[in-house]
Write a protein that holds these residues in place. Structure first.
Motif, PDB file in Angstrom:
ATOM      1  N   SER A 122       0.912  -1.012   0.132  1.00  0.00           N
ATOM      2  CA  SER A 122       0.061   0.111  -0.051  1.00  0.00           C
ATOM      3  C   SER A 122       0.474   0.990   0.533  1.00  0.00           C
ATOM      4  O   SER A 122       0.455   2.283   0.244  1.00  0.00           O
ATOM      5  CB  SER A 122      -0.871  -0.041   0.654  1.00  0.00           C
ATOM      6  OG  SER A 122      -0.375  -0.548   1.911  1.00  0.00           O
ATOM      7  N   ARG A 148       7.439  -2.928   0.521  1.00  0.00           N
ATOM      8  CA  ARG A 148       9.012  -2.759   0.820  1.00  0.00           C
ATOM      9  C   ARG A 148       9.768  -2.127   1.456  1.00  0.00           C
ATOM     10  O   ARG A 148      11.088  -2.510   1.554  1.00  0.00           O
ATOM     11  CB  ARG A 148       9.633  -4.019  -0.002  1.00  0.00           C
ATOM     12  CG  ARG A 148       9.359  -5.389  -0.807  1.00  0.00           C
ATOM     13  CD  ARG A 148       9.279  -5.640  -1.854  1.00  0.00           C
ATOM     14  NE  ARG A 148       8.808  -4.370  -2.627  1.00  0.00           N
ATOM     15  CZ  ARG A 148       8.922  -5.074  -4.334  1.00  0.00           C
ATOM     16  NH1 ARG A 148       9.827  -5.911  -4.870  1.00  0.00           N
ATOM     17  NH2 ARG A 148       8.422  -3.473  -5.043  1.00  0.00           N
ATOM     18  N   ASP A 149       9.171  -1.034   0.939  1.00  0.00           N
ATOM     19  CA  ASP A 149      10.087   0.591   0.556  1.00  0.00           C
ATOM     20  C   ASP A 149       9.203   1.359   1.934  1.00  0.00           C
ATOM     21  O   ASP A 149       8.918   1.926   2.140  1.00  0.00           O
ATOM     22  CB  ASP A 149      10.268   0.708  -0.742  1.00  0.00           C
ATOM     23  CG  ASP A 149      10.591   2.757  -0.927  1.00  0.00           C
ATOM     24  OD1 ASP A 149      10.880   2.841   0.432  1.00  0.00           O
ATOM     25  OD2 ASP A 149      11.179   2.172  -1.780  1.00  0.00           O
ATOM     26  N   PRO A 192       2.694 -10.109 -11.085  1.00  0.00           N
ATOM     27  CA  PRO A 192       3.277 -10.891 -11.545  1.00  0.00           C
ATOM     28  C   PRO A 192       4.460 -10.177 -12.787  1.00  0.00           C
ATOM     29  O   PRO A 192       3.462  -9.494 -14.013  1.00  0.00           O
ATOM     30  CB  PRO A 192       2.911 -12.174 -11.612  1.00  0.00           C
ATOM     31  CG  PRO A 192       0.774 -11.526 -11.871  1.00  0.00           C
ATOM     32  CD  PRO A 192       1.059  -9.859 -11.554  1.00  0.00           C
ATOM     33  N   ILE A 250      -7.346  -8.335  -3.546  1.00  0.00           N
ATOM     34  CA  ILE A 250      -6.991  -7.157  -5.026  1.00  0.00           C
ATOM     35  C   ILE A 250      -6.487  -7.972  -5.953  1.00  0.00           C
ATOM     36  O   ILE A 250      -5.962  -8.542  -5.756  1.00  0.00           O
ATOM     37  CB  ILE A 250      -6.436  -6.193  -5.233  1.00  0.00           C
ATOM     38  CG1 ILE A 250      -7.576  -4.961  -3.176  1.00  0.00           C
ATOM     39  CG2 ILE A 250      -6.059  -5.859  -6.362  1.00  0.00           C
ATOM     40  CD1 ILE A 250      -6.329  -3.525  -3.963  1.00  0.00           C
ATOM     41  N   SER A 260      -7.709  -8.823 -10.387  1.00  0.00           N
ATOM     42  CA  SER A 260      -7.686  -8.643 -12.055  1.00  0.00           C
ATOM     43  C   SER A 260      -8.674  -8.174 -12.303  1.00  0.00           C
ATOM     44  O   SER A 260      -9.065  -9.589 -12.324  1.00  0.00           O
ATOM     45  CB  SER A 260      -6.007  -8.967 -12.660  1.00  0.00           C
ATOM     46  OG  SER A 260      -5.892  -8.626 -13.715  1.00  0.00           O
ATOM     47  N   ILE A 295      -6.906   1.050 -14.528  1.00  0.00           N
ATOM     48  CA  ILE A 295      -7.008   2.024 -13.266  1.00  0.00           C
ATOM     49  C   ILE A 295      -5.608   2.662 -13.224  1.00  0.00           C
ATOM     50  O   ILE A 295      -3.965   1.936 -13.264  1.00  0.00           O
ATOM     51  CB  ILE A 295      -7.048   1.875 -12.192  1.00  0.00           C
ATOM     52  CG1 ILE A 295      -8.252   0.343 -11.957  1.00  0.00           C
ATOM     53  CG2 ILE A 295      -7.099   2.402 -11.352  1.00  0.00           C
ATOM     54  CD1 ILE A 295      -9.502   0.911 -12.371  1.00  0.00           C
TER      55      ILE A 295
HETATM   56  N1  LIG Z   1      -3.520  -0.555 -11.803  1.00  0.00           N
HETATM   57  C1  LIG Z   1      -4.691  -1.217 -12.460  1.00  0.00           C
HETATM   58  O1  LIG Z   1      -5.238  -1.620 -13.729  1.00  0.00           O
HETATM   59  C2  LIG Z   1      -4.009  -2.971 -12.933  1.00  0.00           C
HETATM   60  C3  LIG Z   1      -5.145  -3.672 -13.436  1.00  0.00           C
HETATM   61  C4  LIG Z   1      -4.833  -5.214 -13.184  1.00  0.00           C
HETATM   62  C5  LIG Z   1      -4.027  -5.686 -11.995  1.00  0.00           C
HETATM   63  N2  LIG Z   1      -3.433  -4.535 -11.590  1.00  0.00           N
HETATM   64  C6  LIG Z   1      -3.271  -5.877 -10.242  1.00  0.00           C
HETATM   65  O2  LIG Z   1      -2.937  -4.509  -8.721  1.00  0.00           O
HETATM   66  C7  LIG Z   1      -2.359  -4.887  -8.124  1.00  0.00           C
HETATM   67  C8  LIG Z   1      -1.497  -3.242  -7.450  1.00  0.00           C
HETATM   68  O3  LIG Z   1      -1.521  -2.900  -8.946  1.00  0.00           O
HETATM   69  P1  LIG Z   1      -1.395  -0.863  -8.563  1.00  0.00           P
HETATM   70  O4  LIG Z   1      -1.274  -0.565 -10.298  1.00  0.00           O
HETATM   71  O5  LIG Z   1      -1.610  -0.543  -7.672  1.00  0.00           O
HETATM   72  O6  LIG Z   1       0.605  -1.546  -8.641  1.00  0.00           O
HETATM   73  P2  LIG Z   1       1.985  -0.198  -8.251  1.00  0.00           P
HETATM   74  O7  LIG Z   1       1.810   0.757  -8.793  1.00  0.00           O
HETATM   75  O8  LIG Z   1       3.137  -0.897  -8.896  1.00  0.00           O
HETATM   76  O9  LIG Z   1       1.851  -1.133  -7.026  1.00  0.00           O
HETATM   77  C9  LIG Z   1       2.539  -1.555  -6.252  1.00  0.00           C
HETATM   78  C10 LIG Z   1       2.327  -2.108  -4.951  1.00  0.00           C
HETATM   79  O10 LIG Z   1       2.580  -3.728  -4.419  1.00  0.00           O
HETATM   80  C11 LIG Z   1       4.003  -2.662  -3.433  1.00  0.00           C
HETATM   81  N3  LIG Z   1       4.814  -4.351  -3.778  1.00  0.00           N
HETATM   82  C12 LIG Z   1       4.923  -5.035  -5.003  1.00  0.00           C
HETATM   83  N4  LIG Z   1       5.544  -6.088  -4.554  1.00  0.00           N
HETATM   84  C13 LIG Z   1       5.806  -6.383  -2.975  1.00  0.00           C
HETATM   85  C14 LIG Z   1       6.175  -7.325  -2.666  1.00  0.00           C
HETATM   86  N5  LIG Z   1       6.977  -7.864  -2.200  1.00  0.00           N
HETATM   87  N6  LIG Z   1       6.096  -6.552  -1.106  1.00  0.00           N
HETATM   88  C15 LIG Z   1       5.113  -6.211  -0.479  1.00  0.00           C
HETATM   89  N7  LIG Z   1       4.850  -4.974  -1.416  1.00  0.00           N
HETATM   90  C16 LIG Z   1       4.376  -4.974  -2.318  1.00  0.00           C
HETATM   91  C17 LIG Z   1       4.757  -1.663  -4.165  1.00  0.00           C
HETATM   92  O11 LIG Z   1       5.327  -0.885  -2.976  1.00  0.00           O
HETATM   93  P3  LIG Z   1       6.860  -1.455  -2.391  1.00  0.00           P
HETATM   94  O12 LIG Z   1       7.390  -0.747  -4.016  1.00  0.00           O
HETATM   95  O13 LIG Z   1       7.326  -0.159  -1.907  1.00  0.00           O
HETATM   96  O14 LIG Z   1       7.116  -2.361  -2.051  1.00  0.00           O
HETATM   97  C18 LIG Z   1       3.612  -0.877  -4.018  1.00  0.00           C
HETATM   98  O15 LIG Z   1       2.959  -0.112  -3.150  1.00  0.00           O
HETATM   99  C19 LIG Z   1      -0.756  -5.881  -8.997  1.00  0.00           C
HETATM  100  O16 LIG Z   1      -0.762  -6.214  -8.612  1.00  0.00           O
HETATM  101  C20 LIG Z   1      -1.003  -5.298 -10.240  1.00  0.00           C
HETATM  102  O17 LIG Z   1      -1.100  -6.721 -11.386  1.00  0.00           O
HETATM  103  C21 LIG Z   1      -3.587  -3.965 -11.634  1.00  0.00           C
END
Ligand SMILES: NC(=O)c1ccc[n+]([C@@H]2O[C@H](COP(=O)([O-])OP(=O)(O)OC[C@H]3O[C@@H](n4cnc5c(N)ncnc54)[C@H](OP(=O)(O)O)[C@@H]3O)[C@@H](O)[C@H]2O)c1
Length: 262
Positions: free
Chosen positions: A15, A39-40, A96, A142, A144, A190
Motif C-alpha cells: 500500500s 517493501r520500501d 507478476p 485485489i 485483476s 486503473i
Molecule cells: N492498476 C491496474 O489497473 C491493475 C490492473 C490489473 C491488475 N492490477 C494488479 O493490482 C495490484 C496493484 O496494482 P497497482 O497498479 O497499484 O501497482 P503499483 O502501482 O505497481 O503498486 C504496487 C504496490 O505493491 C507493492 N509491492 C510490490 N511488491 C511487493 C512485495 N513483495 N511486498 C510488499 N509490497 C509489494 C509496492 O510497494 P513497494 O515497492 O514499496 O514494495 C506498491 O505499493 C497488482 O498486483 C497489479 O498487477 C492492477
C-alpha cells in the motif's frame, strides 16, 4: 450511507502507492485506523504522511515484503499492538512478471505463486483469529480483470488471480457463519505506475509512442478512459465496510465496462 468504519482496524498490504495506497486513503477518510505495508519504508512514510495530511487520521506503517511469512506475522503483531485488533484485511501485491507461456521458467511460476497467491493465504491466516474473536470481519482481495477474461501477455496473472477467486469463494463459505465476508475485486485499467509500465512495454513492442498505446486501450473501454485509483478504492471500501452485510464470495471487476465476458 454510514460505512461503519470509524476506528476499525484495517490492514492493507502493498500500500505504498497505486491501488493499495488509494484504498488506504479511502478507509482513512472514513475514520478507520489504517496499517500500511510494503517493501520500501521511505515510500510508506511518505504515503502515511500524505494520508494524515488529507484526513487528519494517522496511519501506522511497517516494512513488509509479502513474500516473507515472518514479515507478514510481524505486520499483524504491529497492527494489533497499535489498534487492538484487525477488523478488515485488504490483500494486495505487486503484479507478476508479464509474458506468455514460453517466456517463463519454473522460477517465475514459483515467484508469482508466492507473491500473488500464497501471500494472500498467509495474511488471511493472521487476520482470521481476530475477526472470529470480534464476531466479524471483512476481507477484500485485489486481483485483476483477468478473473473474468484472460489478459493477453499476462499468463501468470491469468493463472494465479483465478486462485484468489477460488480462495475467496471458499473462505466466504467456510467463515460466513462468523460474519466474515470475503470478496475479490479485479481492476481493469486503473491509472497507476504498474499500468504505465505495461503500456510502455507494449508501446516498445509495437513500435509506437506511449500515448498511442494508451489511446488504443482507451478506445476499447466503454466509458472511454482509464479509471482513477480513487474510483477503484470506492468499491474496495464498500466491500470492506460493515455497511456491507450480505455481499460475500463475489468477484467484481472495476473496469469501465471493458470486460466482454458475462
Ligand atoms: N492498476 C491496474 O489497473 C491493475 C490492473 C490489473 C491488475 N492490477 C494488479 O493490482 C495490484 C496493484 O496494482 P497497482 O497498479 O497499484 O501497482 P503499483 O502501482 O505497481 O503498486 C504496487 C504496490 O505493491 C507493492 N509491492 C510490490 N511488491 C511487493 C512485495 N513483495 N511486498 C510488499 N509490497 C509489494 C509496492 O510497494 P513497494 O515497492 O514499496 O514494495 C506498491 O505499493 C497488482 O498486483 C497489479 O498487477 C492492477
Amino acid at each position: 450511507m454510514d460505512l461503519q468504519l470509524d476506528k476499525k482496524s484495517v490492514v492493507i498490504l502493498a500500500s505504498s502507492q497505486g491501488l493499495g495506497k488509494a484504498s488506504a486513503l479511502a478507509f482513512a477518510k472514513e475514520g478507520a485506523n489504517v496499517t500500511l505495508a510494503s517493501r520500501d519504508e521511505g515510500k510508506l512514510k511518505e504515503a502515511a504522511e500524505e494520508i494524515f495530511q488529507a484526513t487528519g487520521n494517522k496511519p501506522s506503517f511497517r516494512k513488509c515484503d509479502v513474500t516473507q511469512p515472518e514479515e507478514i506475522k510481524a505486520l499483524f503483531r504491529q497492527a494489533v499492538k497499535e489498534f487492538g485488533t484487525v477488523d478488515v484485511l485488504v490483500n494486495n501485491a505487486g503484479g507478476p512478471k508479464a509474458g506468455g507461456f514460453e517466456s517463463h521458467e519454473d522460477e517465475d511460476w514459483q515467484t508469482a505463486f508466492e507473491l500473488n497467491l500464497l501471500s494472500f493465504v498467509r495474511a488471511v491466516r493472521e487476520a482470521l483469529p481476530h475477526m472470529k474473536q470480534n464476531g466479524g470481519g471483512r476481507i477484500v482481495n485485489i486481483a485483476s480483470s483477468s478473473i473474468k477474461e484472460p489478459v493477453e501477455g499476462l499468463l501468470l496473472s491469468n493463472t494465479f488471480r483465478m486462485g484468489i477467486v477460488g480462495l475467496s469463494k471458499t473462505l466466504a463459505k467456510e467463515f460466513g457463519e462468523y460474519n466474515i465476508l470475503v470478496n475479490t475485486v479485479g481492476p481493469g485499467r486503473i491509472a497507476t505506475d504498474r499500468v504505465a509500465h505495461l503500456d510502455e512495454i507494449r508501446a516498445e513492442k509495437l513500435g509506437m509512442s506511449y500515448e498511442e498505446a494508451k489511446q488504443q486501450h482507451e478506445k476499447t473501454i466503454p466509458v472511454g478512459r482509464y479509471g482513477t485509483p480513487d474510483e477503484f478504492a470506492n468499491t474496495i471500501v464498500f466491500l470492506g465496510s460493515f455497511a456491507n452485510t450480505y455481499v460475500t464470495g463475489q468477484s467484481i471487476v472495476v473496469d469501465g465496462g471493458s470486460t466482454k465476458a458475462y
